[in-house]
Structures are given as structure tokens and as C-alpha cells.
Design an enzyme around this catalytic site. Sequence first.
Site: not given
Lengths: 314, 314, 314, 314, 314, 314
Positions: D97, D131, D170, D193, D195, D220, D225, D227
Site C-alpha cells: 500500500r 494493491h 472506497d 468518503k 467531508r 478488497d 483491523t 474497521g
Amino acid sequence: MRNRLKIFSGTAHPSLAKDICDYLDLPLSKLQSQKFSNDNTFIKIEENVRQCDCFVVQSSCPPVNDGLIELFIIMDALMRASARSITVVMPYFAYSRSDKKDQPRIAITAKLMANLLQTAGASRVITMDLHAEQIQGFFDIPVDQLQAAPVHGAYFKEIGLKDVVAVAPDAGSAKRTRLFAHQLRVPLAILDKRRGDNDDTSEVLHLIGDVDGKNAIIYDDEISTGGSMLNVMEALQANGARKIYGAVTHGILCGNAVEGFRDSSIEALVLTDTVPIPEEKRISKIRVLSVARLFGEAIRRINDGTSISALFTL
Amino acid sequence: MRNRLKIFSGTAHPSLAKDICDYLDLPLSKLQSQKFSNDNTFIKIEENVRQCDCFVVQSSCPPVNDGLIELFIIMDALMRASARSITVVMPYFAYSRSDKKDQPRIAITAKLMANLLQTAGASRVITMDLHAEQIQGFFDIPVDQLQAAPVHGAYFKEIGLKDVVAVAPDAGSAKRTRLFAHQLRVPLAILDKRRGDNDDTSEVLHLIGDVDGKNAIIYDDEISTGGSMLNVMEALQANGARKIYGAVTHGILCGNAVEGFRDSSIEALVLTDTVPIPEEKRISKIRVLSVARLFGEAIRRINDGTSISALFTL
Amino acid sequence: MRNRLKIFSGTAHPSLAKDICDYLDLPLSKLQSQKFSNDNTFIKIEENVRQCDCFVVQSSCPPVNDGLIELFIIMDALMRASARSITVVMPYFAYSRSDKKDQPRIAITAKLMANLLQTAGASRVITMDLHAEQIQGFFDIPVDQLQAAPVHGAYFKEIGLKDVVAVAPDAGSAKRTRLFAHQLRVPLAILDKRRGDNDDTSEVLHLIGDVDGKNAIIYDDEISTGGSMLNVMEALQANGARKIYGAVTHGILCGNAVEGFRDSSIEALVLTDTVPIPEEKRISKIRVLSVARLFGEAIRRINDGTSISALFTL
Amino acid sequence: MRNRLKIFSGTAHPSLAKDICDYLDLPLSKLQSQKFSNDNTFIKIEENVRQCDCFVVQSSCPPVNDGLIELFIIMDALMRASARSITVVMPYFAYSRSDKKDQPRIAITAKLMANLLQTAGASRVITMDLHAEQIQGFFDIPVDQLQAAPVHGAYFKEIGLKDVVAVAPDAGSAKRTRLFAHQLRVPLAILDKRRGDNDDTSEVLHLIGDVDGKNAIIYDDEISTGGSMLNVMEALQANGARKIYGAVTHGILCGNAVEGFRDSSIEALVLTDTVPIPEEKRISKIRVLSVARLFGEAIRRINDGTSISALFTL
Amino acid sequence: MRNRLKIFSGTAHPSLAKDICDYLDLPLSKLQSQKFSNDNTFIKIEENVRQCDCFVVQSSCPPVNDGLIELFIIMDALMRASARSITVVMPYFAYSRSDKKDQPRIAITAKLMANLLQTAGASRVITMDLHAEQIQGFFDIPVDQLQAAPVHGAYFKEIGLKDVVAVAPDAGSAKRTRLFAHQLRVPLAILDKRRGDNDDTSEVLHLIGDVDGKNAIIYDDEISTGGSMLNVMEALQANGARKIYGAVTHGILCGNAVEGFRDSSIEALVLTDTVPIPEEKRISKIRVLSVARLFGEAIRRINDGTSISALFTL
Amino acid sequence: MRNRLKIFSGTAHPSLAKDICDYLDLPLSKLQSQKFSNDNTFIKIEENVRQCDCFVVQSSCPPVNDGLIELFIIMDALMRASARSITVVMPYFAYSRSDKKDQPRIAITAKLMANLLQTAGASRVITMDLHAEQIQGFFDIPVDQLQAAPVHGAYFKEIGLKDVVAVAPDAGSAKRTRLFAHQLRVPLAILDKRRGDNDDTSEVLHLIGDVDGKNAIIYDDEISTGGSMLNVMEALQANGARKIYGAVTHGILCGNAVEGFRDSSIEALVLTDTVPIPEEKRISKIRVLSVARLFGEAIRRINDGTSISALFTL
């Protein structure tokens, strides 16, 4: 700036290095070079060279291989002592005539030397009159090739030689001699080796062009035993040439070369000091022109960032 | 073994590649070459090459730069597809005449090409009649340089030409022509360009040597517009030459070259097919000798591990 | 310091080089570029570059391969003329879209170009909007990648466009468009090519996201024939978009691209001048924003040792 | 032939190495790996490898840096023990990555790793699902990139999942997921994503595309993690998705990842064994598909000289 | 000049970096170093380094491999951020004892490290007391090796130790200890490990030389568990030595080393801070001499272009 | 297979090459080596080597530098003649003692030689008893280091020497002698040079260890003038040694070495033939053991892909 420019000399041609330093008004930097009892060369640089631009003067004269390895070791020592750049100043380039594979399974030793010099740490090379201009392309670093022709030209102008023909000693030299003849504005003649009619191995010289009644200058980049130049002289005389001169850049003069010229009818053999020519070889027929000024000026221009080619264009 | 040997062709000279394959009794391996709308070249190798010894035939003919980049891309594709070795077969070597720095601040483009070819993955190069033999030394990989002289020699022997003189079109070609003359056992003459007496820019041709009453073969490595060869012919005729031939390896023939020769008094211009010579240029005065057999045989010997130099020694 | 900084231009995009020099208040340095009759490119640097930091402006526009080889030769000439550093200024990077092996046995040509540039002597590269950011990693020398997005952003801010959606023309452009959308603080939509239900080969465009009643800016790095952008426009209109703009960095505009946009309902196609866009292509619907100031400022900062990234952070 | 092929394993993922050997019906070759008390890694190859083609299996899992240095040392030992070739088998590529400079003054660590691997002696690399595909171009040696998508695809086909949408977590994953969606012939949705309106730092997930009433597969290349995948699940459920699956190649599963998925409403998280997944992490919701057969087959084909890409084309 | 000199520290030994900066009266330059959840190291240089001479302080202490990879990544980031030079300051050199192939099929890891450092971009290395002086030759860039012996010597002179014998803990350390003994003008003794008479595996220590009634300083380059030094102490006491000291450059002190020395009859173990020695290890018997001044002075001299060897010659 | 294995010899040590060939039952392959009149070395390989594994035997004996350049040229010729691999067989490695920078501003010539050999085309090196084992790490290609110790050990076993002590002539030789002593299962003594009490320059020899009443074998890797070994003998006699032997691998024997040993009380000086020892130096006190069998066997094993280390483990 001057205190960052250092000039070293190997053992091959210290007097030229000294003359270059004199032109530049710089002291010759110090190194120790010796051989151990097991014949291994040992080098010690004897002054700080950190962040200096170092020039190492080492011409390729006998003992040739000793001189080369000495040069590589000097370069390794300079690199490890943190020199900023290392310029090899090799007026007569090593193995210049081994520049092509004109037989099967031979080396292209001039290219090998270019590779070894780069491996040992060369940032740049300054040389003079390479046997073939293509040798510059053997390098991937800048090479500044100086020319002795203006020095030779000035000599013949000074002695007022008239009615001149420039003579290439063989077909391979025709192009080099063509440029010299252009510079002097004189015609060109070429000696051509041919196999005899009934015999494959013997070769006889045929003259191509006209030398009758003229003053001939045999032009070449290198002279070693002088044998073939003496043969050329003979052929020129047989074809009616008047006075005969030799004009050569690199005067190796090995074997009986000096005796040969002393006893010949050559008017003068005009050499330069790209290789050392000791006093005993400097007989009256041999004139040695200095190239130290040219090399010194080239180093000055490299240091100043000004043009070297401008030195050779009128 | 044969199934590990693959021959590819770029778009420069596919017919030569085909002839080489025919000699070797192998199919031409397949690749796709096209240009995207943004003028980017795209290559796709269309068969498995894993662990294969790949030969890529690409001569350096117009559009020269397109051919070079195409070749580099083919090599990158072969390397990434796990080819075991990549041999560049470039009969007419790219930028062969840009082999030295005879002016300040120019490139040595032939050396640059050697570097780029090695970067793109070349393991070996096969070529023919380099403009200067030193170009072999531009490489750090094996280069097999084939010679067209035996093919030319066989031609002139076959047509029974007698009383011949080999003519170098300028001093720089003297050495090459000397070798050709040796092979045919004939004398040599050289055309020499001199500046005119009162004028620095104009040049006139002076003949060095003797061609009177002889059949002359002008010998050169490359012909493009043909202009200087036509000038040489004129000078030869003015000096009494009988029939005049041209013998040239790489026949670029651009501009009005073909018309010029058609309208000239040349007996024959004898070329080889190291670059493509289309039907419309193959007028009766232009003979094209094939070198496909020589290249095919060289590839066979590389594959077998037998000697290539033995091909050229009698 | 200024007299050690020299800017050269190849033949690809001289007007950009001129604009960069104007920004820096420097003259464009001189070189001669021509083709010999055998289609070989010849370069001669026409001023002293010894110890200079040289920048060569050469964008990758048709004829692409000619431009690349010309650039390599310029670099070789500069290196052999003792330039201290050579920075390649290539606003549109060569073969940028050939950046991965998404089919078997193809080349990664952008990497090959990176290797060739380094072999030819590049010390650094300045470019703009690489097709993939990973291309920076193809180099082992510093690469400064400038961004056109602030220039585009300023344009749309200036014209006061409201209620905007940024549109990625395909899934592969989603990330790039995401960054552009972030900068403008607008939502994102993506066009997705899907295979038809009954047919493997035909593809139809599906819109992902919402454009209904919004002003859409299609964002991309490069436009060549414009075909796919026109398809995207159609899909956007079918989904209710109001005004449609294109914002593209590299405007190759080949084939019928200009005609296509003239006849389309696009509001404006906003390009930059990383490649030359001649007068006849500058129709009213095509706006060309200059990036010369950005490149000039980058060169100034490289020369001064100040930060380039600071140019792009607010 | 078989006795010249040797497979070694570092300490990172010995069970995969064992499975690959089983597929190939070869014993795992022996080496000793330990740490001295000063934390220095020590490697000893415990069988003769002279003239062998050696494959070293080492995936990039924690402790990552230990695994890398161990791999470099194994390679140095193999090189000095005269291995004929060294192929790095790194199913999960190190620092995959860190493949671009998306911030000022960071490294492109994946490129650095490519350089270090080549310096340590790699002749070739086999990996899976990089990646970014451009990472292949970081190498100047052949890279065989295998794909897990067919393995994942076969799984979902087998469980008979219908009415599916593939979800990119994403914008940067849109292209990878597009390819997966193509393979399954299903539509695509993307999480984006953005803002928040009043706040620069917080980000909210917007769904682009339609998942209402559909079974969603979040796709993916890597999960650590977990998350962000849990956030994506939440967004999908809020938009009406039915069952939710995860399909990921490299299952790092660090921190509380396993607990997070156990307590979530995910149907199944389908991973592969490119990195070791210990028994205690193999809870019922986590399925691990083996890629040993694919790697084994790739090694077999490299050894035989047959095509690897043919493994992935239908 | 000072504003072009920047000193960075990895996470291995920040306090030494701080001390070096203090000596030079320079601030420590900033970088961010962290680990992602997948155990990948991430580095961000936090100030402009364009055209700066950067020094990176990173000693090789546990976790050794993490420290090395972190260093490589810092160097890649500096190179890509256009640093002019990168000097690695590694007081305790990585894998210094893996410097030869004294068993079949092991690596020469110290050479591997030299290669990796050069690949990652090192222009120069500064280190102290390499396990073997030949390691300097593993590099093709300048290496400045500092010596701790003068620091140790000054210590023993200061405490007024008389009637001293320097003790080499094994035959391999004889030469290093010989130099230390020369400096102190004291005699030398050597401990020699021999195999027992009836048993091939057990080894017993034989003292060569005389220590009876003398104060002994055991001299070594590195100490880790301390086990063999404790054995040496025992042998020295058995042979009548009075007070026993240890003088060691690199104090790794792992395992129960500190406890071992606390409970031993050693007078003092005198270390330097080439690796961090935390407060809890600094028991009264362990003295830590700082080498920060030496490293700082070396950096100053490199920057000024003055001699470093002059630091070590009286 | 045998017809692909070719063994060449430079002019340094042809009789060893002949003995190696005899062991392998292979003819010595032919090359021509001569010097031109300008002292340039010329090499021509006289048989086809295409795709052959070539071994070049060249030990480093006086004239050392001539031998090295000759070797480089042979390698260049072999590379350009398409040899598949080139193994340098250098029993006594060039500049082995110049392996570290133990003075400021000297070269690490052994490393330089390693670099030059690799530049000239070496694929592998076979040597014996390097002065320091770290020299193996100067190479990035495989080095097979053979050991003479078993040959020496067998000799002393055969003559039935009892009650032996192995003596290191200085501290730097302690480790090497330690290994030899281990092999013979005998104790070790070391001669240590110390500065005199009142005088900085003179050095006196102190014996460390016990030789009283024992037969001493002074062990070293190289002997040149023999001066220091004669000093060691004197010190041993003064300390009560009985018979004294020398065991040395590389017998350079220059200056008055032979006379010195003839007139000394040495029992026997046992050398090997890694360098040529002519008949006149083979006085009765000098025994020369052949290592041809070991080198021949190593070449056989390299060719067969079997283990060389197995040759040296019991």
C-alpha cells in the site's frame, strides 16, 4: 576555489604532471607509491582530499600494466578518502589500438580499460589523439579529447616548410591524415600495403597519390619501433619525395627506433611529450613539442566551467 | 531444442525475418504491433516465450525512431514474459554514423543506442557491416558482426569482372575499401575532398591513385541520397575509368536516389537487403543480394554453440 | 547562480518552453535539431553547458517516438558536454497509460521509459498528472509531479459554477476524480461499463450516483479521440444532468476530437497546455489553461532548494 | 529435472510452503533460521543448492520487517551457495500500500522493496493481488502476479448466492471491484468518503449505486483491523442491503478484527491463506480458501516453461 | 553553509542523535515514524530537504531488523525529496559479526547490509569499531570508521590504573586487542578455547601469556549476554589476575548480562553509548562513555572538508 | 557435458593449470598471449567457446600487475566470444593483504580487484586461503574458497610429528593458526611485537604461550622475503623450542628468502604450489605440496552441481 583543485601524478610521467602544475601555478599534490616485496603496488595519498576535485596524471607508457593498476589503486584511495571528483588525465590512452574485433575471439581492450576506469571511480577523462575517435564512445562519462595537430601545425609553419604533401602511412590512417592536411591546406598521399602477386604473405607498399618533388610529412598517432615509418620513407624516396618529416603525437620509441631514425635520411621526427621521452632519446633529429600547456589549460577550463572546444576552433 | 528458439519481427523489415525463418525451417513467431490514437506504440507477444531464446529482427530503416522504440517495447514485453535470452538482429545498425564526437557538444548516438538496447534487455546483438568496427566495443554483451563483402565478392566473381580497381569515396572509407580490395586482390584508389584554393567553403574531389582504363567498383557501407556517389562517378570518368559499379551494404535510397542512378552511367549498383528495398526501387541498374541465409546460419550457430567466425574465414 | 541554469527545448513543445523561460526571465538556450536524409535525428548543443544545471522541456506528443529519441540524444549530448545535472521536464509523461500488465505478455512501457531516461542521463524528472501515481515509483531519481487540479479548480471557481457533481468516466478514474471532488467540495458520480445481458462483447454505460439536475464536470487526465467522453455525456444527459463540462489535463485531441466536441452539447472542455494545442483546435468550446507558470516556479524552487510541495498545499 | 527444483520457507508462513510442496509432491528443502542473543538473524541452508532453481516462500505478515530481512539473508546465502536462480514467492507483497507519493516527503516503500529484493539476488517474483498493478513495473525482472478472484468466484458460485452486488469500499478500490463484478456478472456500487458539510475533519460515507434488497459482497485486497469494512457494512444496511459478505485476498486481521466480525451481522468473511490465519481466528464467520494449489501450479509451469497466464483465462 | 546540513534520527537511538546535534549546535531535524496496524513502517520527513546534506543517525540495536527497514525507508523518502547527499551514521554497524562464510551455505550478512544501504541511497557511512576492518571494503562509497580506543584509553589513564595487561577474550580478538595494548603500552594475553582431551564438544579456556599479579582489561568490540566475558574473568582469576576490568565499545547487554556483571567480581565494565543503555542498566559497575562528541566532530569535518583521520593521530 | 567445459591458463602459472587438466582428464584449451612492442598485452582465444563454461587459471604471482591485466583481457575476449560463464581460478588471490584501511587515505585494493574482476566478466571465483575470510564478501558472485590446511595436516600426520605446538607469527594470525591448531589438536602460541621500553620505533618479539621442549609449526598464509619468519624462529629457539617447521600456503619466496631458509635451522618449510615455485627454489628444506587435485575436484563439482564444502568436512 583553487584550494579544492588537486593534481596527482602516478609514476608513469611525473615530469608532464610537474609541467602542468607549473602552468597552473599549483603545487603537485603528494602521494607515496611503492612496491612491496611480493610485487604488490602500494599507494598512500599524503594530503587531505576531502571534497576536492582531483586530477590524476598517468600516461600509458611501459611498463603499461603496472601503470594501469597503479592508477586504479590511486583512484580507489582517492574515492575512499572522500574526493568529490576524480579526473583521469591520460595523454596517451591505454590500449588505444585494441579498439575493435578485427580477428575472431580477441578482446576490445580499449573498451575494457574504459570500463575498468569507470569501475575504479573515474568521473571524467582527459586524453589526446585517441587512435580512433570512437573510443570516446566507450565511456559513459565526459571525455575531453585534446588535439596535437595545432601544436604540430604551428611547428611546420614556424620552420617555413613549403610545397608540402601529407602522407598517411596506411589506408587506416587516411582519415586522420586528411584532417591534418586540411589544417595545413596541403594535398594528401596514402601508402597502401598490397599482397605480392605470387605470394600471399609478403606485402609491398604502393603509393597512392603524388609526392614527386615535394616535402612529405608522414603523419601518425603513435610510433613504437619505427619500422613501418622507415618503410614508408623508402617508398616516398623511391617516388621522388624531397625532404621527409614525421609528425607523430605519441612517441613510444621502443626497440631500435632511435637508432633507426638517427641512421635514416629523415629530416626531423616531430613528437610531443604525451609519453616521457628521456634525454638519451632526444637526438638532434627528434624534436619534442610540449603539450603541458594544453592539458593545463583544459584543467583550468574544467575547473572554471568554460569551453574546451573553443581551444581548438579558430 | 528447436522448440525453444523463437524468431520475432518488428514492423521494420518483416520480409527479411520471413526469409531467415525459411532458411531455418521455423515459423515466424507472432506478435501484435499497433499504434493507439495518441500515437503510442502497443505490443503484445502472442505466444508463450517462457524459457525461450528469442531473436527479434528489426533493421534501422525509416521511420527510424518508431522502429527503435517498437524494438525496445518488444524486448520489455519478452523480458516480462520470462524469455531466457533476447537477441537483437539489427542488420543495419541504428545511428551507425553517429559514432564519434567530431564536433563539440554532439551526442555519440550509436553508443547511446547500445546503452538503450542493453537497458531494454538485450542479451546479444547480431548485425552487419557497422560503419566503424569500434561500435562493437560500445556493447558489454556479445556482438556478432556479419560481413557482406563475401556476398559482394561472389557477385563480381560471377559476372567475371576483370581489370578492376576498388574506389573509396573518401579518406574515411579507405580502410574499409582496403579490406574489400584485399579480398578481390585488386588495387585501391581514393577520392579526396579538398577545399578550393581561393575559397574556404567549396570542396573539390581529387583522385588519389590510378583508375585510367579500369573497371571501378565504388565501395561503401551505406547509401542514402546517392549524391556523393554520383560525384565520385563523375570524378572517376574524368580520370578515365571504364565501367563503374557501386557495391554497398545498406541501401537506404532516400530522396531522388533511384532516379539519380537510373539516369547515371553506372553499370550496376549492387546492394543487399539489410534494409527493405521495395519493388519500385528495384530498377534494372539496382541489384539486391540477399543476406537472409547469412543471418539464418548465424542464428543456427548461436543456437548450436558452433563458430560464426568460421563462416567468414576461407 | 542564474548563469548556471540553462533551459533547452526539444521540438515537441517549444512554445511551452518559451513561456517557462519568460516566467523565469531567462533566455531559452540554443540547440540545433535536424534529421539527416536517412531519417536519423541529429542534435548539436549550441552553447557551453560545462557545470550547468540543464532542464530539457519535451512533452510526449505526436510524433511520440521521434520526440523520445530526440530527447535521449539531447541528454547524451549534454552529458558528454559536461552538464552538471540534466532535468527532464516532461509535462505529459510518455506512455503514461502503459503502466501495468493487464494482459499477458505486454510491456510496462512507462517503466521502460523511466529506465531509458535514467540510462540516457536524467538526474531528475518534472511532470504533471501521471496516469497513475505509482509511475513516480518507476524511477530511482527524484520526480516532481505537479498537479493541474488547482488550475482547473480556480477556473470553475472563477466562472461561479454551482450545484456541481464531479463525474469519473470509468471505475479506474474514480480515485482521481474523488480527489478533484474533494478539492471542489462536491459529490462524486461514476460511469461504469457493463457487459450487456445477452451479449458478451457489447458494453453499456451505467451511472453510479446521482446527477439529476446538477452541473456535471467530467474529470480525466487525458483525452485523445474524445469518443468515450462523448458517450459519458450522453449517459449524463439521459440521467438528467444540466450543463456538462469536461476538465482534462492532457489534451491530445486526435482524430475527429475537435469536431466531436464542437457538435456536442458540452458547455466547455477545459484543457491545459501540457501538450501543444494549435490555434485551429482552439474553438470556442475549448479553453486552454496555461501551466507554464507552475513549471517555471518548480524550476525556480529546484534551483533555490525550496519546497515544491508547498506550491500545492493551501 | 525435479532434483534441480528446491523450495524453501522462511519463518513467515511455513504451512503454505508445506502445502505448495505437497501439491508438487516435493519435500520442503531445509534451512536453519534463528536469532542470536543480539537480535541478529542467522540463516544456514542445510542442503546443497549448487545449480538449483530455488523458490523461497515468504509472505509479508507481522513481524513484517523481521520477515523481510530474513528473506534477504536467505537469498544472500543461496546466491553465495551457487544457486542458479532465486524466485521469491511472496503471496502478500511487502508494503504493497506504500506504492505512491500521495503526501510530500514520504517514501515509495513498495518500490524500495523491489529494489532491495533485486539487490539481494532475486531472479523472479511470484505474488498475488498486488494493491496496485503498477507495482509489477517496480521490478526489472519477471513478476508473475496470480489472482485470487477465480478462487473467490468459485466459492460464491458454489454457495449459490443470487441477486448480488459487488461493493467497492472506497473510490480507490473501484477498478479492482469492477473487475471482480465483471467476473461474477453483477453490478457495482461504491462507498465514497466525503467531508461533512460544516466540518473539515469528519468524513461520512455516501453510497454511490444501488444495493437495496440485494446481497452485497464487499471486495478488497487486504483487511487489517476491519474497521472500515464494518463501517461499510453499516452504510450498506442503512441502504437496504440484504445479506452482506466480505471477499478479501489478504487477511491480516490485526487488533480486534476477529471480535469485530464475530459480533457483526456479516454473513461470511471469505479470505485466502496468503498470510497465516491461525486456528483461533478461524471462527465460523471466517472462511479461508487455499491458494497453495495456484502457487504450486505456477511453480510447476515456471519450471516446465509453460504459460501461467493460461491459468487465468477461460 | 550550516542551513544545508540536516541531522535526522530513526527510532533506534534518538538520545545519541540529540547529543550529536547539541555538540554541533544544530536542531535535530524532524521526521514522523510510526507503524500501521498491519505492522508496516511509515515515515514522513517533516521539513524541506531539497539540496541538503542529510545525516541519519541509526544504530543497530534491538529490534535490529525494524531499525534497518526504518532506516532504508527514511533514506528512500530523503532521496525522493531531493536530498543532495545521505550519510548513514550507524555507530554500531548492523550484522557486523556476520562478516565471513565460516560455515558452508551461510550469508555474509554484513556485506548484504552494505549492498542494501547503497541501494537505498547512501552516499557515505560513518561508523565505529567494525567487528572486522575489512567491512569497510564491503562498500563502494566512503566509510569513515571512528575508534573508541582513545576514549577508553583516556578513561584508564584518568583512573590511574597501573601494572596493566590487555586481555583478548579469544584468538580472533588478538589483533584488535594488540592495537589497544599498543596504545596503552601494556603487554597482551590471550584466552584460547581448546577442545577437551577426551571429548570433542566441550571446550576449556587456556590462558596464553601472563596475568599473574596484574590488573587485567578484557578488551572487545561487542558484549551481548556477557557469558563469555564472565568465563574469561574466571580464567584470569585462576591465573592470578588482580583487578579485572572490561572495556567494550558496543554494549548490547541482553539477557541477564547486567545481573551477571553485578554479581561478578569485575571492577568495572566500561562501555560507550554507540547503542542506547537505559538507566536501569547503568548500575554502578557499568560506566558509559559518550562518543557523541566524536561523531559530531566527524560530521563537522565532513561538512568542512577537513581531515577525520587527524582526529585519531597524535 | 564435458565438451562444454574449457580450462584456459594465463601466463602466471601454466603448470598448475596443466596439472588440474590432468586430474580432470581434459586438454588445456588454447590461447595466444603476447606483448606488442609498445608493451601492450594481446590475447587471442584459439578455439570456439560459444556457450562453454570457461575456467581461467591465473594465480597472482610476479609480475603481479601484468598477470592481472592479462587475466582481464582474457575474460573480455571470452565474453565477446560468447562464453556462457567465466570462472576465475586464482589460487593466490591478488592483493589479498590490502584488505582494509589501516592507515588513512590508502586503497582497499583487494576490494578493488574484486570489482575489476566482476566488471571484466567474472561469473564465479575459486581461490585458496584468503588472507582474510572477509574478502569473500568483497564479491557479489559466488566464491569458492578452498583450504590448504587438510593438505598440510596430512603432511605432518604422515611424518609422524609429535608433541607439537602451532605458532602464530603475530597477533593478526592468531585466529587462522587457532583453526589449524584445532585441526591438529595441538596447543597454540603467539608471537607478539611490542615497542621497546625506551624507544618508540624499535619492536621486540615477545612469546605468548609455551613452546619449551616442543616441536613448533609456524603457520601462515603467505611468505615473501621470509624475514619475519626467521625472526620468529629465533624467538622460538630462545624459548626452548625443539624442531621448528614452517607451514605456509602461498610461497612467494622473493629476495633472499631461499638462501635465508637454507642457512637457517628450520627443519622444513612446507609450501603448496598455489604460485609457481621453480626448480632452483626447491631446495631440500622446502617441500611443495600440490593443490591441483583440490582445484580439479572443485571444478568437477561445480560442473556437476555437487557440494564443494563436503570436500572439507570429515
